[in-house]
Structures are given as C-alpha cells and as structure tokens.
Design a protein around this motif. Structure first.
Motif, mmCIF file in Angstrom:
data_model
loop_
_atom_site.group_PDB
_atom_site.id
_atom_site.type_symbol
_atom_site.label_atom_id
_atom_site.label_comp_id
_atom_site.label_asym_id
_atom_site.label_seq_id
_atom_site.Cartn_x
_atom_site.Cartn_y
_atom_site.Cartn_z
ATOM 1 N N LYS A 193 39.650 34.942 61.591
ATOM 2 C CA LYS A 193 40.413 35.166 62.813
ATOM 3 C C LYS A 193 41.403 34.027 63.055
ATOM 4 N N ALA A 194 40.993 32.798 62.758
ATOM 5 C CA ALA A 194 41.872 31.641 62.961
ATOM 6 C C ALA A 194 43.101 31.733 62.060
ATOM 7 N N PHE A 195 42.900 32.136 60.814
ATOM 8 C CA PHE A 195 44.035 32.301 59.902
ATOM 9 C C PHE A 195 44.981 33.385 60.420
ATOM 10 N N GLU A 196 44.412 34.492 60.833
ATOM 11 C CA GLU A 196 45.232 35.598 61.310
ATOM 12 C C GLU A 196 46.015 35.217 62.554
ATOM 13 N N GLU A 197 45.431 34.415 63.435
ATOM 14 C CA GLU A 197 46.134 33.968 64.639
ATOM 15 C C GLU A 197 47.305 33.041 64.292
ATOM 16 N N CYS A 198 47.249 32.418 63.131
ATOM 17 C CA CYS A 198 48.351 31.554 62.661
ATOM 18 C C CYS A 198 49.424 32.347 61.931
ATOM 19 N N GLY A 199 49.223 33.659 61.778
ATOM 20 C CA GLY A 199 50.217 34.484 61.103
ATOM 21 C C GLY A 199 49.960 34.694 59.630
ATOM 22 N N VAL A 200 48.789 34.271 59.146
ATOM 23 C CA VAL A 200 48.441 34.427 57.733
ATOM 24 C C VAL A 200 47.833 35.810 57.513
ATOM 25 N N THR A 201 48.253 36.469 56.437
ATOM 26 C CA THR A 201 47.701 37.772 56.074
ATOM 27 C C THR A 201 46.557 37.586 55.089
ATOM 28 N N LEU A 202 45.403 38.160 55.380
ATOM 29 C CA LEU A 202 44.246 38.077 54.498
ATOM 30 C C LEU A 202 44.101 39.380 53.713
ATOM 31 N N ILE A 203 43.907 39.258 52.413
ATOM 32 C CA ILE A 203 43.744 40.423 51.546
ATOM 33 C C ILE A 203 42.414 40.278 50.808
ATOM 34 N N ASP A 204 41.487 41.152 51.070
ATOM 35 C CA ASP A 204 40.174 41.093 50.436
ATOM 36 C C ASP A 204 40.243 41.633 49.008
ATOM 37 N N ILE A 205 39.703 40.859 48.082
ATOM 38 C CA ILE A 205 39.653 41.235 46.674
ATOM 39 C C ILE A 205 38.191 41.238 46.233
ATOM 40 N N ASP A 206 37.721 42.329 45.704
ATOM 41 C CA ASP A 206 36.337 42.407 45.255
ATOM 42 C C ASP A 206 36.091 41.453 44.089
ATOM 43 N N PRO A 207 34.881 40.903 43.996
ATOM 44 C CA PRO A 207 34.560 40.000 42.877
ATOM 45 C C PRO A 207 34.319 40.782 41.592
ATOM 46 N N ASP A 208 34.409 40.058 40.469
ATOM 47 C CA ASP A 208 34.046 40.679 39.198
ATOM 48 C C ASP A 208 32.546 40.523 38.982
ATOM 49 N N LYS A 209 32.065 40.834 37.793
ATOM 50 C CA LYS A 209 30.627 40.780 37.518
ATOM 51 C C LYS A 209 30.073 39.370 37.638
ATOM 52 N N GLY A 210 30.937 38.369 37.458
ATOM 53 C CA GLY A 210 30.486 36.993 37.574
ATOM 54 C C GLY A 210 30.513 36.455 38.993
ATOM 55 N N GLY A 211 30.924 37.289 39.940
ATOM 56 C CA GLY A 211 30.948 36.878 41.329
ATOM 57 C C GLY A 211 32.210 36.156 41.762
ATOM 58 N N VAL A 212 33.182 36.008 40.838
ATOM 59 C CA VAL A 212 34.446 35.372 41.200
ATOM 60 C C VAL A 212 35.509 36.440 41.402
ATOM 61 N N MET A 213 36.640 36.031 41.945
ATOM 62 C CA MET A 213 37.683 36.985 42.283
ATOM 63 C C MET A 213 38.190 37.730 41.050
ATOM 64 N N ASN A 214 38.252 39.032 41.153
ATOM 65 C CA ASN A 214 38.767 39.874 40.074
ATOM 66 C C ASN A 214 40.291 39.804 40.104
ATOM 67 N N MET A 215 40.894 39.107 39.134
ATOM 68 C CA MET A 215 42.331 38.881 39.186
ATOM 69 C C MET A 215 43.139 40.132 38.860
ATOM 70 N N ARG A 216 42.601 41.020 38.037
ATOM 71 C CA ARG A 216 43.320 42.280 37.829
ATOM 72 C C ARG A 216 43.354 43.070 39.130
ATOM 73 N N GLY A 217 42.233 43.082 39.841
ATOM 74 C CA GLY A 217 42.211 43.736 41.141
ATOM 75 C C GLY A 217 43.169 43.080 42.116
ATOM 76 N N ALA A 218 43.293 41.742 42.027
ATOM 77 C CA ALA A 218 44.222 41.021 42.894
ATOM 78 C C ALA A 218 45.659 41.420 42.600
ATOM 79 N N MET A 219 46.000 41.515 41.317
ATOM 80 C CA MET A 219 47.362 41.905 40.954
ATOM 81 C C MET A 219 47.658 43.340 41.393
ATOM 82 N N GLU A 220 46.683 44.212 41.260
ATOM 83 C CA GLU A 220 46.880 45.593 41.701
ATOM 84 C C GLU A 220 47.071 45.656 43.220
ATOM 85 N N ALA A 221 46.351 44.797 43.937
ATOM 86 C CA ALA A 221 46.505 44.759 45.398
ATOM 87 C C ALA A 221 47.909 44.292 45.786
#
Length: 363
Positions: free
Chosen positions: A254-282
């Motif tokens: 909420k604090a980020f959003e109040e500052c004007g920052v857009t948050l984009i949720d990216i599902d993790p990969d099997k290792g629990g880290v951000m799925n970068m292909r999913g990030a690029m598709e987003a």
C-alpha cells in the motif's frame, strides 16, 4: 527504403505497443526522383507514418510511390487503415519490407492495395526492418518483448571491485551511448540489489531527450526497495513498476502504491524465485515491446539462463580488475562449453578508449 527505416528509428521507445514505422513518398519526375512527403510513427503510436507522410505530400501523393518500412495496416483501430489512406490519396505504387505479424493485418494490407490496382513490391530491406521492430515481432510470436542486456565492465568482465566500488568503470562517451540506449527502449529493468546499492535514477539525461526516459522497472520479489529511494520519490514524474512475488506485506504494498509505484505480481518458478519468462510476458501484456536490462549479475544470469536475452551491448574499459571483483553475469551452472548460450557479433565501436560490442542471439 533506407530513408524510411532511418525515419522509423525516431519512434523507438516512444510508440509501444505499436511498431516504429517510417514512410517516404517519392514522385518520379523527368530530371530526378523527388521526395514529397516523409513521416514516422508519432509518440504513443498515433498518427501512423503513412498518415504523416501523406499529410506532408498533399496533392503530390497522387501517382507517387510510397516506401513503407512495414506493411501498411488494414484494420480499423483508433484511426482508419493506412492501406485505405494510401488508396484514397492516389498512390500508384507501394514498396514494402516485411509483412506485419499482427493477425489483424498479416498480408491483408498488401492485398488491399493490390485489389485496387496499386503495384506492390515486397521484401525490400526485410532483414533490416525485422531487426528494427524485433520487439514488436516478439510480442506477436512469443508474447514477450525484446530484451537487450547492457553491460559496462572491465576487460575481464568485472563490474566492480571486491568491495563494490564501480564508479566509473567506463568513460563519459560510453555513458552517453548508454543513455541513448535508454531513449530507444520502452522500459529499463534492474534487480533489487542494484536499485538498493546504487540508488539510480534510470532516466535519460541527455540534453533534449529528458522526455524520452523509459518506464523504470525493478525486479523486487520481496519489496526490499526503500521508500526513500530516488525511484520511489519521483515515481509520479517518471513511471516506476515493481515486479514482485504475490503475498508480500500488504502495508508495504500500500505504501508503494500511495507513492505512485505500480506493483505487478509475478508467480514464482519451481525454485520459488521469480519466473522471468512470466515477468517478460506480463510486461508485453502491458504494451512493452523493448526492455533494456542494466543490472545486476543475478538478474542477467536468470535472463540468459532462460534464453530471454536477444541482444547484448557490452561496454568494456581498458582495465583489469581481477577475479575478486564482481562478475557482470552470475553463475549459470554450465558444465560443458557447448551448453553455453551463443551470441553473434553484429558491430563494434571505439568510444574514447572504451569499446562497445553489439551482439545478437545466436540461432
């Protein structure tokens, strides 16, 4: 056509999600061909190049030849089809490069022109046209943007000394060229560690090009970016997006959003880290066609590992830092040389002692 492609480049970084197109209208006169109209895609993607060129040519477009760096569109969007505008202007011949990959066009623009008796020549400078708009083509074929990895390092591929000192490895001319890269991309992406340690602005700070700063994006799965960072402080002036994992602290979100920052949720990969292909598709789903990646080493490694890097712009200073320095790209886990992702050298240039090498992804 080379002139049309040069005009098209003016739109890079300004026209997403549309392609950057150029158009030159030429009359064949007795003494020599005469250019009567020039146009290129305007910021935001409208008006299109053909519309701009026809407006400048006026009545002189009748009976002329139009050189267009991408197939004229044939569908109704916010404006009418460019193929239709060329027909109504009385253009006699259209010289094109490559078919528009958009399923709403995909050859229909050329067919519309031919159905009205207009001579059409295709595949002129097709390879150059694809390279120019590769990001647009990738959003259509792979649902992701073009990814350019920009690295500034020593000769031995180090970006900082062992204690993290990195300013400045390369010289002023290299930094100038780096800002030009920012101006031709829709977005610039860094990892959270780079954003925290360097506290960068990630804007284009060349005279006259301040308005061409790209969207600033941070891959920050745990929302570690300080709310006092430069990026957050001026997020309302130049957009800032955070790619993050779902389920983060709601108060911090909420604090980020109040500052004007857009948050984009990216599902993790099997290792629990951000799925970068999913990030690029987003990012592609939000209209981004060209992404410039400026750091850090782990982000670069994850993109290379997932075969998401299409181009590399590698700036090297004539210095050697040694093995205790920070590498430009973190470990990839490669065991055999033939497993290493390959790139093809496209061009090199000297920049006041530094060297920049441009690579494209190998086939």
């Amino acid at each position: 056509m080379k002139m049309a492609l040069t005009l098209a480049r003016r739109g890079l970084g300004q026209v997403a999600p549309n392609p950057a197109v150029g158009c030159v209208i030429v009359r064949e006169e007795s003494d020599a061909p005469r250019v009567v109209g020039r146009g290129w895609t305007q910021p935001g993607g409208r008006p299109h190049a053909e519309t701009e060129a026809l407006a400048r040519a006026g009545a002189l477009a009748k009976g002329a030849t139009a050189y267009v760096s991408l197939e004229p569109c044939s569908h109704h969007g916010k404006t009418g089809p460019c193929a239709e505008a060329l027909i109504e202007a009385g253009i006699a011949r259209v010289v094109g490069t490559i078919t528009d990959p958009n399923p709403e066009v995909a050859g229909r623009g050329f067919a519309m022109l031919q159905a009205k008796g207009i001579e059409v020549t295709e595949n002129v400078c097709a390879a150059d046209a694809y390279y120019l708009n590769e990001g647009f083509f990738l959003t259509m074929s792979e649902r992701r943007p073009l990814v350019t990895l920009k690295i500034a390092s020593s000769l031995d591929g180090r970006t900082a000394t062992h204690d993290g000192h990195s300013r400045w490895i390369t010289g002023e001319a290299s930094r100038y060229r780096g800002h030009l890269l920012r101006a031709t991309h829709d977005a610039i992406l860094v990892g959270s560690a780079t954003a925290i340690v360097d506290d960068p602005e990630l804007t284009c700070r060349l005279p006259g090009l301040g308005g061409r700063s790209p969207i600033r994006i941070v891959a920050d799965g745990r929302l570690r970016l300080p709310l006092t960072s430069k990026l957050v402080r001026d997020a309302r002036q130049v957009p800032v997006w955070l790619l993050t994992l779902p389920g983060g602290d709601e108060n911090r979100r909420k604090a980020f959003e109040e500052c004007g920052v857009t948050l984009i949720d990216i599902d993790p990969d099997k290792g629990g880290v951000m799925n970068m292909r999913g990030a690029m598709e987003a990012l592609a789903a939000r209209g981004i066609t060209r992404v410039l990646v400026e750091g850090g080493a782990r982000l670069a490694a994850s993109l290379v590992r997932d075969h998401l890097v299409d181009r590399i712009e590698w700036f090297q200073a004539p210095k050697v830092i040694g093995g205790d320095g920070y590498p430009a790209i973190a470990a990839l886990g490669i065991k055999k040389i033939d497993e290493a992702p390959g790139f093809v050298l496209r061009a090199t240039a000297s920049l006041d002692g530094d060297t920049v090498a441009s690579f494209v992804r190998g086939t």
